[in-house]
Write an enzyme that holds these catalytic residues in place. Structure first.
Site, mmCIF file in Angstrom:
data_model
loop_
_atom_site.group_PDB
_atom_site.id
_atom_site.type_symbol
_atom_site.label_atom_id
_atom_site.label_comp_id
_atom_site.label_asym_id
_atom_site.label_seq_id
_atom_site.Cartn_x
_atom_site.Cartn_y
_atom_site.Cartn_z
ATOM 1 N N GLU A 274 0.820 -1.226 0.000
ATOM 2 C CA GLU A 274 0.000 0.000 0.000
ATOM 3 C C GLU A 274 0.854 1.277 0.000
ATOM 4 O O GLU A 274 0.342 2.379 0.193
ATOM 5 C CB GLU A 274 -0.975 -0.032 1.190
ATOM 6 C CG GLU A 274 -2.046 -1.113 0.988
ATOM 7 C CD GLU A 274 -3.053 -1.243 2.120
ATOM 8 O OE1 GLU A 274 -2.691 -0.960 3.286
ATOM 9 O OE2 GLU A 274 -4.204 -1.633 1.835
ATOM 10 N N TYR B 260 -5.048 -9.860 3.444
ATOM 11 C CA TYR B 260 -3.786 -9.942 2.714
ATOM 12 C C TYR B 260 -3.367 -11.394 2.516
ATOM 13 O O TYR B 260 -3.353 -12.185 3.467
ATOM 14 C CB TYR B 260 -2.678 -9.195 3.473
ATOM 15 C CG TYR B 260 -1.354 -9.223 2.731
ATOM 16 C CD1 TYR B 260 -1.153 -8.411 1.611
ATOM 17 C CD2 TYR B 260 -0.335 -10.085 3.123
ATOM 18 C CE1 TYR B 260 0.040 -8.464 0.903
ATOM 19 C CE2 TYR B 260 0.869 -10.136 2.424
ATOM 20 C CZ TYR B 260 1.049 -9.317 1.312
ATOM 21 O OH TYR B 260 2.230 -9.369 0.608
ATOM 22 N N ASN C 28 -6.088 0.679 -6.114
ATOM 23 C CA ASN C 28 -6.092 -0.784 -5.963
ATOM 24 C C ASN C 28 -7.355 -1.378 -6.598
ATOM 25 O O ASN C 28 -8.195 -1.982 -5.940
ATOM 26 C CB ASN C 28 -5.988 -1.156 -4.482
ATOM 27 C CG ASN C 28 -5.617 -2.615 -4.270
ATOM 28 O OD1 ASN C 28 -5.492 -3.374 -5.234
ATOM 29 N ND2 ASN C 28 -5.471 -3.013 -3.020
ATOM 30 N N TYR D 67 -13.594 -7.371 -4.423
ATOM 31 C CA TYR D 67 -14.675 -7.169 -3.448
ATOM 32 C C TYR D 67 -16.029 -7.002 -4.136
ATOM 33 O O TYR D 67 -17.030 -7.564 -3.693
ATOM 34 C CB TYR D 67 -14.396 -5.921 -2.600
ATOM 35 C CG TYR D 67 -13.204 -6.038 -1.681
ATOM 36 C CD1 TYR D 67 -13.056 -7.140 -0.842
ATOM 37 C CD2 TYR D 67 -12.233 -5.036 -1.626
ATOM 38 C CE1 TYR D 67 -11.962 -7.245 0.010
ATOM 39 C CE2 TYR D 67 -11.141 -5.139 -0.778
ATOM 40 C CZ TYR D 67 -11.010 -6.240 0.037
ATOM 41 O OH TYR D 67 -9.939 -6.342 0.882
ATOM 42 N N GLU E 56 -22.164 7.206 -2.825
ATOM 43 C CA GLU E 56 -22.798 8.138 -1.883
ATOM 44 C C GLU E 56 -21.919 9.333 -1.515
ATOM 45 O O GLU E 56 -22.333 10.205 -0.773
ATOM 46 C CB GLU E 56 -23.193 7.385 -0.600
ATOM 47 C CG GLU E 56 -24.216 6.271 -0.854
ATOM 48 C CD GLU E 56 -24.549 5.484 0.408
ATOM 49 O OE1 GLU E 56 -24.247 5.956 1.520
ATOM 50 O OE2 GLU E 56 -25.101 4.390 0.269
HETATM 51 C C1 COA Z 1 -6.930 -9.238 -3.216
HETATM 52 C C2 COA Z 1 -6.391 -10.557 -2.629
HETATM 53 C C3 COA Z 1 -6.744 -10.615 -1.155
HETATM 54 C C4 COA Z 1 -7.066 -11.725 -3.374
HETATM 55 O O1 COA Z 1 -6.602 -12.928 -2.794
HETATM 56 P P1 COA Z 1 -6.342 -14.230 -3.684
HETATM 57 O O2 COA Z 1 -6.109 -15.350 -2.739
HETATM 58 O O3 COA Z 1 -5.301 -13.963 -4.693
HETATM 59 O O4 COA Z 1 -7.745 -14.378 -4.438
HETATM 60 P P2 COA Z 1 -8.491 -15.726 -4.769
HETATM 61 O O5 COA Z 1 -7.534 -16.701 -5.339
HETATM 62 O O6 COA Z 1 -9.284 -16.167 -3.597
HETATM 63 O O7 COA Z 1 -9.490 -15.260 -5.888
HETATM 64 C C5 COA Z 1 -10.890 -15.318 -5.705
HETATM 65 C C6 COA Z 1 -11.571 -14.790 -6.904
HETATM 66 O O8 COA Z 1 -11.254 -13.435 -7.106
HETATM 67 C C7 COA Z 1 -10.624 -13.267 -8.350
HETATM 68 N N1 COA Z 1 -9.476 -12.392 -8.127
HETATM 69 C C8 COA Z 1 -8.407 -12.660 -7.377
HETATM 70 N N2 COA Z 1 -7.522 -11.655 -7.421
HETATM 71 C C9 COA Z 1 -8.086 -10.749 -8.239
HETATM 72 C C10 COA Z 1 -7.660 -9.529 -8.698
HETATM 73 N N3 COA Z 1 -6.463 -9.052 -8.349
HETATM 74 N N4 COA Z 1 -8.476 -8.851 -9.515
HETATM 75 C C11 COA Z 1 -9.674 -9.339 -9.891
HETATM 76 N N5 COA Z 1 -10.126 -10.516 -9.484
HETATM 77 C C12 COA Z 1 -9.339 -11.211 -8.680
HETATM 78 C C13 COA Z 1 -10.144 -14.608 -8.796
HETATM 79 O O9 COA Z 1 -10.148 -14.695 -10.207
HETATM 80 C C14 COA Z 1 -11.152 -15.512 -8.164
HETATM 81 O O10 COA Z 1 -12.289 -15.617 -8.975
HETATM 82 P P3 COA Z 1 -12.945 -17.066 -9.233
HETATM 83 O O11 COA Z 1 -13.398 -17.557 -7.889
HETATM 84 O O12 COA Z 1 -14.038 -16.760 -10.161
HETATM 85 O O13 COA Z 1 -11.833 -17.873 -9.800
HETATM 86 C C15 COA Z 1 -4.863 -10.700 -2.842
HETATM 87 O O14 COA Z 1 -4.595 -10.555 -4.220
HETATM 88 C C16 COA Z 1 -4.022 -9.722 -2.067
HETATM 89 O O15 COA Z 1 -3.676 -9.963 -0.911
HETATM 90 N N6 COA Z 1 -3.653 -8.616 -2.724
HETATM 91 C C17 COA Z 1 -2.752 -7.642 -2.164
HETATM 92 C C18 COA Z 1 -3.301 -6.961 -0.946
HETATM 93 C C19 COA Z 1 -4.621 -6.323 -1.171
HETATM 94 O O16 COA Z 1 -4.903 -5.684 -2.185
HETATM 95 N N7 COA Z 1 -5.465 -6.486 -0.167
HETATM 96 C C20 COA Z 1 -6.730 -5.813 -0.092
HETATM 97 C C21 COA Z 1 -6.490 -4.487 0.537
HETATM 98 S S1 COA Z 1 -7.989 -3.559 0.610
#
Ligand code: COA
Length: 177
Positions: free
Chosen positions: A36, A99, A137, A144, A156
């Site tokens: 971040e 995360y 992001n 989400y 909003e």
């Molecule tokens: C965002 C985050 C939590 C997702 O975790 P992840 O374990 O990679 O995600 P998953 O494997 O569970 O993916 C679940 C679904 O979301 C989708 N997805 C995952 N990462 C995605 C991304 N970066 N963009 C869009 N879709 C995404 C996947 O395609 C999957 O869809 P499906 O179920 O249809 O296959 C992870 O990428 C992360 O930690 N990112 C960096 C930190 C961050 O941004 N945290 C949020 C702060 S607000």
């Protein structure tokens, strides 16, 4: 709190964090802060996490994803949350950090942690789940939104506003004069 661990894959589980996870939770909090672009803003340490999360009145709940195939088992992701109160809707849940460490992404861990957070919110009778996402992001925001979240800044016009302790102290001094 989860009633029981959730299995994602044969060697990958989600469980409630315990006190001895705090070093790992802290490591992942720091990694998220780097992601971040604000690593300098992390002021707490794992001792603070222990005191605040595992004392008589815990201030937060944390779920961890654990890879049990490595020895010792490795904490690879976190979801850290706490209750907040809405004067419109009553008890709510705030998700502070979600995360997944880089080498464990795209395996369903983020989705499983987010689903477990929904489960906790619903089971503990929370009216809604709140969290903040940085404007650049878009990956996380899309993630989400795909699970029903709505961007309330977009919809909003809400802004997140905060006052640092230093500014409160300065202002208190001004008000005294
Ligand atoms: C965002 C985050 C939590 C997702 O975790 P992840 O374990 O990679 O995600 P998953 O494997 O569970 O993916 C679940 C679904 O979301 C989708 N997805 C995952 N990462 C995605 C991304 N970066 N963009 C869009 N879709 C995404 C996947 O395609 C999957 O869809 P499906 O179920 O249809 O296959 C992870 O990428 C992360 O930690 N990112 C960096 C930190 C961050 O941004 N945290 C949020 C702060 S607000």
């Amino acid at each position: 709190m989860l009633k029981q661990p959730i299995k994602i894959e044969s060697n990958l589980i989600i469980r409630n964090a315990v006190e001895t996870d705090c070093d790992d939770i802290m490591r992942l909090i720091n990694e998220l802060a780097v992601f971040e672009k604000a690593p300098d803003q992390v002021r707490i340490n794992s001792q603070t996490l222990k005191q605040d999360g595992f004392g008589e009145h815990p201030l937060y709940t944390c779920l961890v994803a654990e890879d049990t195939s490595s020895s010792p088992a490795r904490v690879v992701a976190i979801a850290l949350m706490f209750n907040v109160y809405s004067t419109w809707e009553g008890k709510c849940l705030h998700l502070e950090d979600l995360y997944v460490q880089v080498d464990y992404r795209k395996r369903g861990i983020g989705k499983a942690l987010f689903a477990a957070t929904y489960q906790i919110a619903v089971e503990t009778n929370c009216a809604r789940l709140n969290f903040s996402v940085l404007d650049w992001n878009s990956n996380a925001l899309d993630f989400y939104k795909s699970f029903g979240a709505v961007d309330i800044t977009e919809k909003e016009g809400w802004h997140s506003v905060r006052v640092t302790r230093k500014n409160m102290e300065l202002q208190l001094e001004k008000w005294k004069k």
